[in-house]
Design a protein around this motif. Structure first.
Motif, PDB file in Angstrom:
ATOM      1  N   MET A  67      14.321   0.635  -6.751  1.00  0.00           N
ATOM      2  CA  MET A  67      13.127   0.678  -7.606  1.00  0.00           C
ATOM      3  C   MET A  67      12.112  -0.366  -7.156  1.00  0.00           C
ATOM      4  N   SER A  68      10.841   0.040  -7.138  1.00  0.00           N
ATOM      5  CA  SER A  68       9.764  -0.892  -6.824  1.00  0.00           C
ATOM      6  C   SER A  68       9.128  -1.400  -8.116  1.00  0.00           C
ATOM      7  N   GLU A  69       8.741  -2.648  -8.094  1.00  0.00           N
ATOM      8  CA  GLU A  69       8.064  -3.252  -9.233  1.00  0.00           C
ATOM      9  C   GLU A  69       6.570  -3.334  -8.908  1.00  0.00           C
ATOM     10  N   ILE A  70       5.729  -2.924  -9.859  1.00  0.00           N
ATOM     11  CA  ILE A  70       4.281  -2.991  -9.652  1.00  0.00           C
ATOM     12  C   ILE A  70       3.800  -4.384 -10.039  1.00  0.00           C
ATOM     13  N   ILE A  71       3.193  -5.096  -9.096  1.00  0.00           N
ATOM     14  CA  ILE A  71       2.725  -6.466  -9.305  1.00  0.00           C
ATOM     15  C   ILE A  71       1.198  -6.499  -9.197  1.00  0.00           C
ATOM     16  N   LYS A  72       0.556  -7.116 -10.178  1.00  0.00           N
ATOM     17  CA  LYS A  72      -0.879  -7.372 -10.124  1.00  0.00           C
ATOM     18  C   LYS A  72      -1.080  -8.886 -10.136  1.00  0.00           C
ATOM     19  N   THR A  73      -1.732  -9.418  -9.111  1.00  0.00           N
ATOM     20  CA  THR A  73      -1.833 -10.868  -8.980  1.00  0.00           C
ATOM     21  C   THR A  73      -3.057 -11.256  -8.165  1.00  0.00           C
ATOM     22  N   GLN A  74      -3.504 -12.481  -8.353  1.00  0.00           N
ATOM     23  CA  GLN A  74      -4.504 -13.050  -7.461  1.00  0.00           C
ATOM     24  C   GLN A  74      -3.811 -13.537  -6.193  1.00  0.00           C
ATOM     25  N   ALA A  75      -4.576 -13.602  -5.112  1.00  0.00           N
ATOM     26  CA  ALA A  75      -4.000 -14.028  -3.836  1.00  0.00           C
ATOM     27  C   ALA A  75      -5.097 -14.541  -2.916  1.00  0.00           C
ATOM     28  N   VAL A  76      -4.686 -15.341  -1.936  1.00  0.00           N
ATOM     29  CA  VAL A  76      -5.558 -15.753  -0.840  1.00  0.00           C
ATOM     30  C   VAL A  76      -5.022 -15.109   0.431  1.00  0.00           C
ATOM     31  N   VAL A  77      -5.916 -14.526   1.219  1.00  0.00           N
ATOM     32  CA  VAL A  77      -5.513 -13.879   2.463  1.00  0.00           C
ATOM     33  C   VAL A  77      -5.316 -14.950   3.541  1.00  0.00           C
ATOM     34  N   LEU A  78      -4.065 -15.159   3.953  1.00  0.00           N
ATOM     35  CA  LEU A  78      -3.742 -16.174   4.954  1.00  0.00           C
ATOM     36  C   LEU A  78      -3.936 -15.671   6.378  1.00  0.00           C
ATOM     37  N   GLY A  79      -3.831 -14.367   6.570  1.00  0.00           N
ATOM     38  CA  GLY A  79      -3.983 -13.813   7.916  1.00  0.00           C
ATOM     39  C   GLY A  79      -3.794 -12.309   7.882  1.00  0.00           C
ATOM     40  N   LYS A  80      -4.191 -11.640   8.973  1.00  0.00           N
ATOM     41  CA  LYS A  80      -4.041 -10.187   9.048  1.00  0.00           C
ATOM     42  C   LYS A  80      -3.886  -9.777  10.511  1.00  0.00           C
ATOM     43  N   MET A  81      -3.315  -8.596  10.723  1.00  0.00           N
ATOM     44  CA  MET A  81      -3.205  -8.037  12.066  1.00  0.00           C
ATOM     45  C   MET A  81      -3.243  -6.515  11.963  1.00  0.00           C
ATOM     46  N   ASN A  82      -3.759  -5.880  12.986  1.00  0.00           N
ATOM     47  CA  ASN A  82      -3.823  -4.424  13.015  1.00  0.00           C
ATOM     48  C   ASN A  82      -2.421  -3.834  13.120  1.00  0.00           C
ATOM     49  N   LYS A 142       4.270 -16.655  -0.933  1.00  0.00           N
ATOM     50  CA  LYS A 142       3.825 -15.987   0.287  1.00  0.00           C
ATOM     51  C   LYS A 142       4.525 -14.642   0.440  1.00  0.00           C
ATOM     52  N   ILE A 143       3.736 -13.608   0.697  1.00  0.00           N
ATOM     53  CA  ILE A 143       4.309 -12.297   0.954  1.00  0.00           C
ATOM     54  C   ILE A 143       3.624 -11.673   2.160  1.00  0.00           C
ATOM     55  N   SER A 144       4.304 -10.744   2.798  1.00  0.00           N
ATOM     56  CA  SER A 144       3.719  -9.912   3.844  1.00  0.00           C
ATOM     57  C   SER A 144       3.628  -8.495   3.293  1.00  0.00           C
ATOM     58  N   ALA A 145       2.527  -7.822   3.598  1.00  0.00           N
ATOM     59  CA  ALA A 145       2.323  -6.493   3.032  1.00  0.00           C
ATOM     60  C   ALA A 145       1.566  -5.610   4.004  1.00  0.00           C
ATOM     61  N   ILE A 146       1.733  -4.312   3.828  1.00  0.00           N
ATOM     62  CA  ILE A 146       0.992  -3.351   4.633  1.00  0.00           C
ATOM     63  C   ILE A 146      -0.099  -2.727   3.768  1.00  0.00           C
ATOM     64  N   VAL A 147      -1.294  -2.634   4.331  1.00  0.00           N
ATOM     65  CA  VAL A 147      -2.430  -2.010   3.652  1.00  0.00           C
ATOM     66  C   VAL A 147      -2.726  -0.722   4.413  1.00  0.00           C
ATOM     67  N   LYS A 148      -2.225   0.383   3.907  1.00  0.00           N
ATOM     68  CA  LYS A 148      -2.334   1.653   4.620  1.00  0.00           C
ATOM     69  C   LYS A 148      -3.774   2.168   4.582  1.00  0.00           C
ATOM     70  N   GLY A 149      -4.260   2.616   5.730  1.00  0.00           N
ATOM     71  CA  GLY A 149      -5.590   3.196   5.825  1.00  0.00           C
ATOM     72  C   GLY A 149      -6.730   2.211   5.723  1.00  0.00           C
ATOM     73  N   ALA A 150      -6.431   0.907   5.787  1.00  0.00           N
ATOM     74  CA  ALA A 150      -7.473  -0.102   5.583  1.00  0.00           C
ATOM     75  C   ALA A 150      -8.556  -0.059   6.652  1.00  0.00           C
ATOM     76  N   ARG A 151      -8.193   0.413   7.846  1.00  0.00           N
ATOM     77  CA  ARG A 151      -9.154   0.399   8.953  1.00  0.00           C
ATOM     78  C   ARG A 151      -9.838   1.745   9.171  1.00  0.00           C
ATOM     79  N   SER A 152      -9.606   2.666   8.277  1.00  0.00           N
ATOM     80  CA  SER A 152     -10.294   3.957   8.390  1.00  0.00           C
ATOM     81  C   SER A 152     -11.771   3.760   8.050  1.00  0.00           C
TER      82      SER A 152
END
Length: 246
Positions: free
Chosen positions: A1-16, A33-43
């Motif tokens: 099961m996935s938990e839906i989290i809503k939170t403020q954050a600072v972007v520490l870094g990104k990569m394609n 600190k978390i790592s996450a994927i943002v699907k379709g962000a570069r479309s």
């Protein structure tokens, strides 16, 4: 099961990632600190690439699953992109160095609300030019060292327990710590720390006001803190951001 989290954050870094996605590193208010994927962000039609620009303060919704290394971002909104920082090279350099420290010296999924608030506060100080960027960086560096459990003991001599005078030179080594000038005369194996540098470190630790500082003193102070962390955290390879922006 996935938990839906809503939170403020600072972007520490990104990569394609793949043809259209991003992998981002975030420091969040309640999940650390978390790592996450943002699907379709570069479309072409997506605004998420701008929202997830490094340094941005955002509000993000993601699906959290403990067994998954990359969490999945559902949506995000921009809170601040710190235009004054990004328009000034010196501020950008030191603000990115702050992000690098948080990225490298914190543990994934370890919550620290005090650190999150401290990160937002120092970025606000950068944005509003409260002090020179190099001093703001040093203040945060000292704060982060304490928050991660490697506090520098700077108020008393490690040998005789006498109160250290911030206007005096002292001795130091990474095994014993700081010692007073009197003990320095009678003990070997200590490096002499001149009064200007010690006063700078003392004021950082005790959150004192700083003014009329030489650039060399500030640089020496930041170098001391970097060396201190290297001694205590062998995996720490130093701060790359400060050399990247030269």
């Amino acid at each position: 099961m996935s938990e839906i989290i809503k939170t403020q954050a600072v972007v520490l870094g990104k990569m394609n990632y793949s043809d259209s996605s991003l992998i981002v590193t975030l420091y969040t208010e309640h999940n650390g600190k978390i790592s996450a994927i943002v699907k379709g962000a570069r479309s072409p039609k997506s605004k998420l690439a701008l929202i997830f620009d490094t340094l941005n303060h955002i509000e993000v919704i993601f699906y959290k699953k403990e067994s998954r290394e990359l969490q999945i971002v559902s949506s995000a909104d921009l809170i601040s992109y710190y235009p004054n920082i990004k328009s000034d090279l010196e501020s950008t350099k030191y603000a990115f160095a702050v992000l690098e420290l948080v990225r490298n010296l914190t543990i994934e999924n370890e919550s620290n609300n005090r650190l999150f608030k401290g990160l937002l506060k120092i970025l606000d100080h950068f944005e509003n030019k409260k002090e020179a960027p190099s001093i703001l960086f040093a203040r945060f560096f000292m704060f982060l060292i304490t928050e991660t459990g490697y506090e520098i003991m700077i108020d008393k001599c490690s040998i005789c327990n006498k109160e250290l005078n911030p206007d005096s030179s002292v001795g130091y080594n990474f095994t014993t710590g700081f010692i007073c000038n009197e003990c320095l005369q009678s003990h070997s194996g200590f490096e002499k720390i001149e009064s200007e540098l010690f006063k700078f470190l003392y004021c950082l630790k005790n959150k004192k006001f700083l003014n009329s500082l030489k650039v060399k003193t500030i640089d020496d102070g930041n170098f001391f803190l970097e060396k201190y962390v290297r001694e205590h955290i062998p995996d720490f390879k130093g701060i790359q951001s400060l050399s990247m922006f030269k």
